[in-house]
Scaffold this motif. Structure first.
Motif, PDB file in Angstrom:
ATOM      1  N   SER A  39       0.836  -1.210   0.000  1.00 19.07           N
ATOM      2  CA  SER A  39       0.000   0.000   0.000  1.00 19.07           C
ATOM      3  C   SER A  39       0.864   1.251   0.000  1.00 19.07           C
ATOM      4  N   TRP A  40       1.902   1.285   0.834  1.00 13.92           N
ATOM      5  CA  TRP A  40       2.822   2.422   0.883  1.00 13.92           C
ATOM      6  C   TRP A  40       3.490   2.618  -0.474  1.00 13.92           C
ATOM      7  N   PHE A  41       3.933   1.516  -1.077  1.00 12.10           N
ATOM      8  CA  PHE A  41       4.583   1.537  -2.374  1.00 12.10           C
ATOM      9  C   PHE A  41       3.666   2.137  -3.443  1.00 12.10           C
ATOM     10  N   GLU A  42       2.398   1.757  -3.414  1.00 12.08           N
ATOM     11  CA  GLU A  42       1.427   2.259  -4.396  1.00 12.08           C
ATOM     12  C   GLU A  42       0.964   3.675  -4.073  1.00 12.08           C
ATOM     13  N   ASP A  43       0.566   3.917  -2.829  1.00 11.35           N
ATOM     14  CA  ASP A  43       0.024   5.225  -2.434  1.00 11.35           C
ATOM     15  C   ASP A  43       1.031   6.360  -2.615  1.00 11.35           C
ATOM     16  N   LYS A  44       2.266   6.116  -2.304  1.00 12.52           N
ATOM     17  CA  LYS A  44       3.314   7.153  -2.387  1.00 12.52           C
ATOM     18  C   LYS A  44       4.025   7.151  -3.748  1.00 12.52           C
ATOM     19  N   LYS A  45       3.557   6.292  -4.650  1.00 13.13           N
ATOM     20  CA  LYS A  45       4.157   6.161  -5.994  1.00 13.13           C
ATOM     21  C   LYS A  45       5.669   5.926  -5.903  1.00 13.13           C
ATOM     22  N   ILE A  46       6.036   5.014  -5.016  1.00 14.80           N
ATOM     23  CA  ILE A  46       7.442   4.715  -4.773  1.00 14.80           C
ATOM     24  C   ILE A  46       8.109   4.126  -6.017  1.00 14.80           C
ATOM     25  N   TRP A  47       7.336   3.491  -6.876  1.00 13.77           N
ATOM     26  CA  TRP A  47       7.917   2.891  -8.073  1.00 13.77           C
ATOM     27  C   TRP A  47       8.653   3.933  -8.923  1.00 13.77           C
ATOM     28  N   GLU A  48       8.301   5.191  -8.763  1.00 14.28           N
ATOM     29  CA  GLU A  48       8.971   6.247  -9.524  1.00 14.28           C
ATOM     30  C   GLU A  48      10.447   6.395  -9.140  1.00 14.28           C
ATOM     31  N   LYS A  49      10.815   5.881  -7.985  1.00 12.80           N
ATOM     32  CA  LYS A  49      12.202   5.955  -7.518  1.00 12.80           C
ATOM     33  C   LYS A  49      13.062   4.820  -8.087  1.00 12.80           C
ATOM     34  N   PHE A  50      12.464   3.976  -8.928  1.00 13.78           N
ATOM     35  CA  PHE A  50      13.151   2.807  -9.472  1.00 13.78           C
ATOM     36  C   PHE A  50      13.093   2.809 -11.005  1.00 13.78           C
ATOM     37  N   PRO A  51      13.919   3.618 -11.660  1.00 14.22           N
ATOM     38  CA  PRO A  51      13.906   3.629 -13.126  1.00 14.22           C
ATOM     39  C   PRO A  51      14.222   2.233 -13.686  1.00 14.22           C
ATOM     40  N   PRO A  52      13.428   1.754 -14.633  1.00 13.12           N
ATOM     41  CA  PRO A  52      13.639   0.405 -15.175  1.00 13.12           C
ATOM     42  C   PRO A  52      15.054   0.165 -15.713  1.00 13.12           C
ATOM     43  N   GLU A  53      15.644   1.169 -16.353  1.00 12.01           N
ATOM     44  CA  GLU A  53      16.985   0.970 -16.913  1.00 12.01           C
ATOM     45  C   GLU A  53      18.038   0.787 -15.816  1.00 12.01           C
ATOM     46  N   ILE A  54      17.822   1.404 -14.658  1.00 15.37           N
ATOM     47  CA  ILE A  54      18.746   1.236 -13.527  1.00 15.37           C
ATOM     48  C   ILE A  54      18.576  -0.155 -12.920  1.00 15.37           C
ATOM     49  N   GLN A  55      17.326  -0.615 -12.822  1.00 14.87           N
ATOM     50  CA  GLN A  55      17.058  -1.967 -12.316  1.00 14.87           C
ATOM     51  C   GLN A  55      17.751  -2.990 -13.208  1.00 14.87           C
ATOM     52  N   ASN A  56      17.596  -2.808 -14.511  1.00  9.23           N
ATOM     53  CA  ASN A  56      18.197  -3.734 -15.471  1.00  9.23           C
ATOM     54  C   ASN A  56      19.721  -3.718 -15.361  1.00  9.23           C
ATOM     55  N   LYS A  57      20.297  -2.543 -15.254  1.00 13.02           N
ATOM     56  CA  LYS A  57      21.754  -2.417 -15.136  1.00 13.02           C
ATOM     57  C   LYS A  57      22.261  -3.151 -13.887  1.00 13.02           C
ATOM     58  N   PHE A  58      21.556  -2.991 -12.774  1.00  9.57           N
ATOM     59  CA  PHE A  58      21.956  -3.662 -11.543  1.00  9.57           C
ATOM     60  C   PHE A  58      21.880  -5.179 -11.708  1.00  9.57           C
ATOM     61  N   ALA A  59      20.832  -5.676 -12.349  1.00  2.69           N
ATOM     62  CA  ALA A  59      20.653  -7.116 -12.524  1.00  2.69           C
ATOM     63  C   ALA A  59      21.781  -7.741 -13.336  1.00  2.69           C
ATOM     64  N   ARG A  60      22.393  -6.974 -14.209  1.00  3.09           N
ATOM     65  CA  ARG A  60      23.486  -7.498 -15.036  1.00  3.09           C
ATOM     66  C   ARG A  60      24.707  -7.885 -14.211  1.00  3.09           C
ATOM     67  N   LYS A  61      24.781  -7.395 -12.960  1.00  2.00           N
ATOM     68  CA  LYS A  61      25.870  -7.808 -12.066  1.00  2.00           C
ATOM     69  C   LYS A  61      25.828  -9.306 -11.795  1.00  2.00           C
ATOM     70  N   PHE A  62      24.676  -9.922 -12.033  1.00  2.61           N
ATOM     71  CA  PHE A  62      24.479 -11.335 -11.724  1.00  2.61           C
ATOM     72  C   PHE A  62      24.431 -12.193 -12.986  1.00  2.61           C
ATOM     73  N   SER A  63      24.992 -11.695 -14.073  1.00  4.46           N
ATOM     74  CA  SER A  63      24.977 -12.441 -15.338  1.00  4.46           C
ATOM     75  C   SER A  63      25.901 -13.648 -15.264  1.00  4.46           C
ATOM     76  N   GLN A  64      25.719 -14.580 -16.188  1.00  8.60           N
ATOM     77  CA  GLN A  64      26.586 -15.760 -16.253  1.00  8.60           C
ATOM     78  C   GLN A  64      28.032 -15.354 -16.504  1.00  8.60           C
ATOM     79  N   GLU A  65      28.214 -14.365 -17.359  1.00  6.40           N
ATOM     80  CA  GLU A  65      29.574 -13.927 -17.680  1.00  6.40           C
ATOM     81  C   GLU A  65      30.281 -13.375 -16.437  1.00  6.40           C
TER      82      GLU A  65
END
Length: 104
Positions: A58-84
């Protein structure tokens, strides 16, 4: 307990909302406990109960917290865990350990 589902979600650009236990502590940088040198990748709650989950979502939705998580930054972080990256780190670890062993 690595938790590949959260890495896949981040690779798709989604922030994580999850229980603060297990492998998630190694792969999710919580918005409320981040430092300046870390990328925030989600929200972690402490106790696994209905009230905590509802409050967090509810806090995440009501305060629009998702705006603090740009998709391209999420994707960049996830690449730290690639097979390579894993292979590179494992090779480095093995070579360092082998050299240490040979030196006695």
């Amino acid at each position: 307990d690595f938790g590949i589902a959260n890495i896949e979600a981040m690779a798709a650009g989604a922030p994580i909302i999850a229980l603060a236990k297990g492998g998630l502590l190694d792969t999710v940088n919580c918005l409320t406990k981040h430092s300046k040198n870390k990328i925030c990748t989600g929200i972690l709650f402490k106790d696994q109960n209905v009230s905590n989950i509802v409050d967090t979502v509810s806090w995440f939705e009501d305060k629009k917290i998702w705006e603090k998580f740009p998709p391209e930054i999420q994707n960049k972080f996830a690449r730290k865990f690639s097979q390579e990256k894993f292979k590179t780190k494992l090779d480095k670890f093995i070579n360092k350990s082998w050299d240490k062993f040979k030196r006695g």
